[in-house]
Design a protein around this motif. Structure first.
Motif, mmCIF file in Angstrom:
data_model
loop_
_atom_site.group_PDB
_atom_site.id
_atom_site.type_symbol
_atom_site.label_atom_id
_atom_site.label_comp_id
_atom_site.label_asym_id
_atom_site.label_seq_id
_atom_site.Cartn_x
_atom_site.Cartn_y
_atom_site.Cartn_z
ATOM 1 N N VAL A 124 0.825 -1.218 0.000
ATOM 2 C CA VAL A 124 0.000 0.000 0.000
ATOM 3 C C VAL A 124 0.853 1.260 0.000
ATOM 4 O O VAL A 124 0.555 2.231 -0.687
ATOM 5 N N VAL A 125 1.919 1.257 0.803
ATOM 6 C CA VAL A 125 2.728 2.462 0.919
ATOM 7 C C VAL A 125 3.949 2.435 0.003
ATOM 8 O O VAL A 125 4.837 3.270 0.141
ATOM 9 N N LEU B 74 -6.799 -1.475 4.820
ATOM 10 C CA LEU B 74 -7.556 -0.317 4.360
ATOM 11 C C LEU B 74 -7.832 0.654 5.503
ATOM 12 O O LEU B 74 -7.606 1.866 5.393
ATOM 13 N N ALA B 75 -8.296 0.102 6.637
ATOM 14 C CA ALA B 75 -8.652 0.962 7.767
ATOM 15 C C ALA B 75 -7.422 1.672 8.308
ATOM 16 O O ALA B 75 -7.449 2.882 8.576
ATOM 17 N N PHE B 76 -6.320 0.926 8.448
ATOM 18 C CA PHE B 76 -5.121 1.509 9.046
ATOM 19 C C PHE B 76 -4.563 2.645 8.202
ATOM 20 O O PHE B 76 -4.201 3.694 8.721
ATOM 21 N N ILE B 77 -4.496 2.431 6.886
ATOM 22 C CA ILE B 77 -3.867 3.459 6.053
ATOM 23 C C ILE B 77 -4.713 4.721 6.040
ATOM 24 O O ILE B 77 -4.194 5.842 6.070
ATOM 25 N N LEU B 78 -6.041 4.548 6.089
ATOM 26 C CA LEU B 78 -6.896 5.734 6.127
ATOM 27 C C LEU B 78 -6.736 6.469 7.442
ATOM 28 O O LEU B 78 -6.651 7.698 7.486
ATOM 29 N N VAL B 79 -6.678 5.703 8.553
ATOM 30 C CA VAL B 79 -6.502 6.338 9.859
ATOM 31 C C VAL B 79 -5.187 7.108 9.901
ATOM 32 O O VAL B 79 -5.129 8.256 10.350
ATOM 33 N N ILE B 80 -4.128 6.481 9.377
ATOM 34 C CA ILE B 80 -2.819 7.137 9.419
ATOM 35 C C ILE B 80 -2.828 8.416 8.587
ATOM 36 O O ILE B 80 -2.363 9.468 9.035
ATOM 37 N N CYS B 113 6.706 3.842 5.370
ATOM 38 C CA CYS B 113 6.119 2.530 5.646
ATOM 39 C C CYS B 113 6.330 2.096 7.097
ATOM 40 O O CYS B 113 5.672 1.185 7.561
ATOM 41 N N CYS B 114 7.210 2.777 7.833
ATOM 42 C CA CYS B 114 7.346 2.514 9.268
ATOM 43 C C CYS B 114 6.005 2.552 9.975
ATOM 44 O O CYS B 114 5.701 1.713 10.805
ATOM 45 N N VAL B 115 5.213 3.582 9.664
ATOM 46 C CA VAL B 115 4.014 3.841 10.455
ATOM 47 C C VAL B 115 3.020 2.696 10.289
ATOM 48 O O VAL B 115 2.555 2.113 11.272
ATOM 49 N N LEU B 116 2.730 2.364 9.031
ATOM 50 C CA LEU B 116 1.820 1.242 8.791
ATOM 51 C C LEU B 116 2.459 -0.070 9.253
ATOM 52 O O LEU B 116 1.798 -0.928 9.831
ATOM 53 N N VAL B 118 4.643 -0.666 11.715
ATOM 54 C CA VAL B 118 4.585 -0.849 13.168
ATOM 55 C C VAL B 118 3.154 -1.121 13.617
ATOM 56 O O VAL B 118 2.916 -1.983 14.464
ATOM 57 N N ALA B 119 2.187 -0.429 12.999
ATOM 58 C CA ALA B 119 0.787 -0.657 13.365
ATOM 59 C C ALA B 119 0.405 -2.121 13.134
ATOM 60 O O ALA B 119 -0.283 -2.727 13.959
ATOM 61 N N ILE B 120 0.863 -2.691 12.016
ATOM 62 C CA ILE B 120 0.534 -4.094 11.739
ATOM 63 C C ILE B 120 1.354 -5.039 12.623
ATOM 64 O O ILE B 120 0.839 -6.038 13.120
ATOM 65 N N LEU B 121 2.633 -4.678 12.839
ATOM 66 C CA LEU B 121 3.508 -5.544 13.644
ATOM 67 C C LEU B 121 3.006 -5.721 15.068
ATOM 68 O O LEU B 121 3.048 -6.822 15.610
ATOM 69 N N VAL B 122 2.522 -4.642 15.700
ATOM 70 C CA VAL B 122 2.074 -4.798 17.093
ATOM 71 C C VAL B 122 0.846 -5.701 17.172
ATOM 72 O O VAL B 122 0.654 -6.398 18.168
ATOM 73 N N ILE B 123 0.024 -5.689 16.115
ATOM 74 C CA ILE B 123 -1.123 -6.602 16.103
ATOM 75 C C ILE B 123 -0.630 -8.039 15.937
ATOM 76 O O ILE B 123 -1.068 -8.953 16.632
ATOM 77 N N GLN B 124 0.330 -8.216 15.015
ATOM 78 C CA GLN B 124 0.862 -9.569 14.775
ATOM 79 C C GLN B 124 1.557 -10.131 16.008
ATOM 80 O O GLN B 124 1.499 -11.318 16.276
ATOM 81 N N LYS B 125 2.243 -9.250 16.756
ATOM 82 C CA LYS B 125 2.984 -9.717 17.924
ATOM 83 C C LYS B 125 2.090 -9.877 19.147
ATOM 84 O O LYS B 125 2.572 -10.251 20.208
ATOM 85 N N ASP B 126 0.818 -9.506 19.012
ATOM 86 C CA ASP B 126 -0.130 -9.660 20.114
ATOM 87 C C ASP B 126 0.249 -8.848 21.339
ATOM 88 O O ASP B 126 0.103 -9.304 22.469
#
Lengths: 215, 200
Positions: A124-125, B74-80, B113-116, B118-126
Motif C-alpha cells: 500500500v505504501v 484499508l482501515a489503518f492506512i486511512l486512519v494514518i 512505511c514505518c508507520v503502517l 509498526v501498526a501491523i507488527l504490534v497486532i501480529q505480535k499480540d
C-alpha cells in the motif's frame, strides 16, 4: 471548478498518443526502471530479496497490484474530484492489496507467504504505485496505463530477481533453491540485512558505469 | 523488565531501518544534514506513537469484535493519512513554533512505511496497549538514532572524493550497509538481557 487542468491534460494526452504501447512498456522496463534509476520502493527491494524466488514473488505481487490500480484509476480519473484524488487513489490501492493478501494466504505456498510476511500489506505504501497513479494513470487511457503498469512492474520484478539471485548465489550457494556450490563457499553476510545494502550499492555502481559508457 | 527488553531490542537489536528495512525512503532521502534528520526523527516519534495507539484501539474494539480483520490494511492506512493531516492542522493552531520545526516532515510521514508497518507488527505480535506504545516509541527512537548517525556520516562523506561510478545512490547504499553491519554487533544483546533478567 473541476478539471481546470483539463486542457493541459488533453494536450499531454495528444502528445503522448503518438507513443506506442510497446514504447510505454519498454520505457518502464529500462529507461525509467523503478529500482535502478528512480530508486523507488526501496523497502521491499532490500527486505525481500534474500533469495531469487522471494524477490521474484514480491515483484510479481507488486506488478499485479500496479496493473490493477493503474487500470482502475485511469478509468475513474474523470469522476474523481481533484481535491480528494489522493485519498481515492489510496483506497483503490488498499482494496487491491487486501485482495492480494487474501489471495496469497489462500493459494501461495506457505514458505513464500511467510517470507514476504508484512511486506505484502506494505505494498500500500510502496511509492511506485502511488507514484505511477499520480504521474501516469491519471493522465492516460486505461489501455496505456495497463502497459505502463506491466512495464514498470516487470522492471521492478527484474530488479528484485537479479538482486535476489546475487544474494542467494553468494549467501547460500544456490539459485532458485537449486544447490550449485558446496556449503563451504557460502558468505552468510549476503543473506543478512547488511548484505542487502552492500549488494544493491555495488549493483547500482555497475549499472551506472554501463549507462555512462553507453551514453 | 519486559518493557525494558522491548525498548532495547527495538532500538538496537531489531532496528527498524537497518534490520527490518522499514522507512528506507526517508532514511536515504532526508539524511543529508543532521538538523533535518533530527526534525524527521522527532516528527516520526510523535506520529508513530499516536497512530499506533489509535490503530491498536481500532483493531481491538472495532475490527476484532465485528470480524472485519480483512479490512485491516484499508482501515489503518486511512486512519494514518487522516491522523497526519489532523496533527498538521492542530499543530499549526496550537504550537506554531513546533509546526515550524516539524511542518515540512509531516506530510512525508504518510508514505513512510514505518508507520503502517509498526501498526501491523504490534497486532501480529499480540502486544497489549502499553507494550504497543513502548514498542512504537522505541522503534521511532531507533529510527531517529540510525538517521542521525547516518546523516553525520553523510556530512563527512560530502567532503571526500568518490569514484565516478559510485557517486550518488551507490555510495549511500554501501555506507548504509556498513552501518547495518555495525548494528549487527548488537544482535547478541537481546539474549544476554533475557538471561540477565531471568526471562525466557
Amino acid at each position: 471548478m473541476r478539471r481546470k487542468k483539463g486542457e493541459r491534460k488533453m494536450c499531454n494526452g495528444q502528445e503522448r498518443r503518438n507513443m506506442s504501447n510497446l514504447k510505454i512498456f519498454l520505457n518502464g522496463l529500462i529507461k525509467e526502471n523503478p529500482t535502478f534509476v528512480l530508486f523507488l520502493g526501496m523497502c521491499p527491494t532490500l527486505a525481500t530479496t534474500t533469495s531469487a524466488i522471494n524477490g521474484l514473488s514480491m515483484g510479481l505481487c507488486t506488478m499485479a497490484v500496479l496493473v490493477c490500480t493503474n487500470f482502475v484509476i485511469s478509468c475513474i480519473k474523470d469522476i474523481t474530484p481533484d481535491q480528494v484524488h489522493i485519498p481515492v487513489f489510496i483506497v483503490v490501492i488498499a482494496a487491491f492489496v487486501s485482495i492480494l493478501q487474501m489471495f496469497m494466504s489462500a493459494y501461495a505456498p506457505e514458505a513464500i507467504n511467510k517470507a514476504l510476511g508484512i511486506y505484502i500489506p506494505l505494498i500500500v505504501v510502496n511509492c511506485i504505485i502511488l507514484g505511477r497513479a499520480e504521474s501516469f494513470a491519471c493522465k492516460h487511457t486505461p489501455v496505456a496505463s495497463i502497459f505502463d503498469g506491466l512495464g514498470i512492474g516487470l522492471g521492478f520484478t527484474l530488479a528484485l530477481t537479479i538482486l535476489g539471485c546475487i544474494r542467494e548465489f553468494f549467501g547460500a550457494g544456490s539459485l532458485f533453491g537449486i544447490h550449485l556450490l558446496p556449503d563451504v563457499t557460502n558468505i552468510i553476510l549476503f543473506v543478512l540485512p547488511p548484505g542487502a545494502f552492500l549488494s544493491l550499492g555495488y549493483l547500482v555502481a555497475v549499472i551506472n558505469r554501463v549507462r555512462s559508457r553507453k551514453g | 523488565m519486559e518493557y525494558l527488553l522491548i525498548f532495547i531490542s527495538a532500538i538496537f537489536v531489531n532496528n527498524i531501518v537497518l534490520s527490518q528495512f522499514l522507512g528506507i525512503c526517508p532514511f536515504l532521502g532526508v539524511s543529508q544534514k543532521i538538523d533535518t534528520a533530527i526534525g524527521m526523527g522527532a516528527a516520526l516519534a510523535f506520529v508513530l506513537t499516536l497512530s499506533t495507539i489509535i490503530t491498536w484501539l481500532l483493531q481491538t474494539y472495532v475490527l476484532n469484535p465485528m470480524g472485519l480483520q480483512y479490512l485491516q490494511t484499508l482501515a489503518f492506512i486511512l486512519v494514518i493519512a487522516a491522523l497526519v493531516q489532523m496533527v498538521e492542522i492542530i499543530l499549526k493552531k496550537v504550537s506554531p513554533s513546533l509546526y515550524q520545526a516539524l511542518g515540512i516532515y509531516l506530510p512525508l510521514i504518510t508514505t513512510n512505511c514505518c508507520v503502517l508497518g509498526v501498526a501491523i507488527l504490534v497486532i501480529q505480535k499480540d502486544y497489549n496497549l502499553l507494550e504497543s506504545v513502548v514498542y512504537a516509541f522505541s522503534t521511532a527512537l531507533g529510527f531517529a538514532l540510525a538517521l542521525i548517525v547516518f546523516a553525520g556520516i553523510r556530512e563527512q562523506l560530502s567532503l571526500v572524493k568518490i569514484p565516478k561510478g559510485m557517486r550518488g545512490m551507490s555510495i549511500v547504499l554501501v555506507t548504509a550497509g556498513l552501518l547495518a553491519l555495525s548494528f549487527m554487533g548488537f544482535s547478541g544483546l537481546e539474549g544476554g538481557l533475557r538471561v540477565l533478567f531471568g526471562l525466557n
